[in-house]
Scaffold this motif. Structure first.
Motif: not given
Length: 375
Positions: A285-295, A297-312
């Motif tokens: 829900a928070a992912f969708r809210a932050l990336f409203t109208k953003s490209p 949003k199309r990759i979905g929360r799980d793939r996005f958080v995957r990327n964030v964890l690699y950065a971490i």
């Protein structure tokens, strides 16, 4: 259909395009075959498109504009400048913050440009007759070769379009029409001996100048790839969590790209350099809210958080280990696997070994188990 008017239609269309907010407007006929078709087939046959199966499925229609619409006679190619007002590579040194590609820091350009294109196409049809169709990246049309043929710019060694006025920062859109318009001259390549875009690539995604292997490209890896990113590329990701601007940002032609842009294409402050700590906590829900109208949003929360964890995992900040550990219980296997890899980079070896011994026996997913064992 050929039109005749006291005012050149191309000049009238350019004026209308400028009034709608387009920065460039050029024209080309689409009667002849072009080398882009052969390059596309070679690219797909070599498997360089990776998991983008739609490229193989639609390549017959992509081989030429008229293969998709036989009645089309001309193309109007439009460009919108999205040159950043800051150095997009500066954030790469801030390991605790996320690098999001410049084009994705604002509202989705597909929607913004499509509205303008539809208005222009409607105006063209009312003014000159004929039939029209609009395209913005999502349809099977090779827009970069079309833009090069129309004189908007040229495809540089990084395979992206480069403009003398706006460097590597152009959103493209096209209007195909049955009306015959006077073509502009194609733009020759102006790269000279420069290879900065090739040399800066963190993952060596260019097997040769003017060739791209998407399977090695950070934009592909962070956006298109659905599963775990191959281990050989993870360190090179750094803190790039959505796309990569390196090859675009180093182009010397960008010195002409600065200038006023439409406010609605401007970056959102919340997306210019957000912290990894805040992004890794996003639920759906928070992912969708932050990336409203953003490209994004199309990759979905799980793939996005995957990327964030690699950065971490690349951050070297042990304070973030707690955030990664919390996601070891995430419902998504791709998130759990990325969390395990991040912890292997942040924890002392004895601590990670103890955690692996506790977690591995209960992990049901084979890929996540492999992450624990490989780490």
């Amino acid at each position: 259909m050929t039109i005749s008017t006291s005012d050149r239609p191309e000049d009238l269309i350019r004026a209308e395009a400028a009034a709608l907010g387009f920065d460039l407007c050029r024209f080309t006929d689409i009667d002849e075959a072009w080398p882009a078709a052969a390059r596309l087939y070679e690219y797909v046959d070599a498997g360089r498109h990776g998991e983008m199966g739609w490229m193989a499925e639609t390549r017959e229609r992509r081989r030429h504009a008229r293969a998709m619409w036989a009645d089309a006679r001309s193309a109007v190619v439009l460009g919108v400048n999205y040159g950043p007002e800051h150095d997009p590579l500066a954030v790469l040194a801030q390991k605790g913050r996320a690098a999001i590609s410049v084009y994705a820091q604002g509202d989705d350009y597909h929607e913004l440009i499509k509205k303008k294109l539809k208005r222009l196409a409607s105006w063209m049809q009312q003014r000159f007759g004929g039939e029209v169709k609009v395209f913005v990246d999502t349809a099977p049309l090779l827009e970069k070769p079309l833009a090069e043929r129309a004189g908007v710019g040229w495809q540089g060694r990084h395979t992206n379009l480069v403009s003398r006025e706006f460097g590597s920062w152009l959103f493209l859109g096209s209007v195909l029409t049955t009306v015959e318009l006077r073509p502009d001259a194609p733009e020759p390549v102006h790269c000279g001996s420069c290879q900065a875009c090739l040399e800066v690539c963190p993952t060596n995604a260019f097997p040769a100048p003017f060739q791209l292997d998407a399977r090695r490209c950070i934009s592909y890896l962070t956006i298109e790839l659905k599963g775990p990113i191959p281990r050989e590329f993870r360190e090179a990701l750094g803190n790039r969590i959505y796309g990569c601007d390196d090859c675009l940002a180093v182009c010397p032609w960008n010195k002409f790209a600065q200038g006023a842009r439409e406010q609605k294409l401007a970056a959102r402050e919340a997306l210019t350099a957000p912290t990894l700590a805040e992004l890794v906590r996003l639920d759906d829900a928070a992912f969708r809210a932050l990336f409203t109208k953003s490209p994004v949003k199309r990759i979905g929360r799980d793939r996005f958080v995957r990327n964030v964890l690699y950065a971490i995992g690349n951050s070297g900040d042990r304070a973030l280990a707690q955030e990664a550990a919390r996601l070891l219980d995430d419902p998504a296997p791709v998130v759990r696997g990325a969390a395990a890899w991040a912890l292997s980079r942040l924890l002392a070896p004895p601590d990670f070994e103890a955690l692996r011994s506790a977690r591995l026996p209960a992990e049901p997913d084979a890929e996540v188990r492999e992450e624990w064992l490989a780490s």
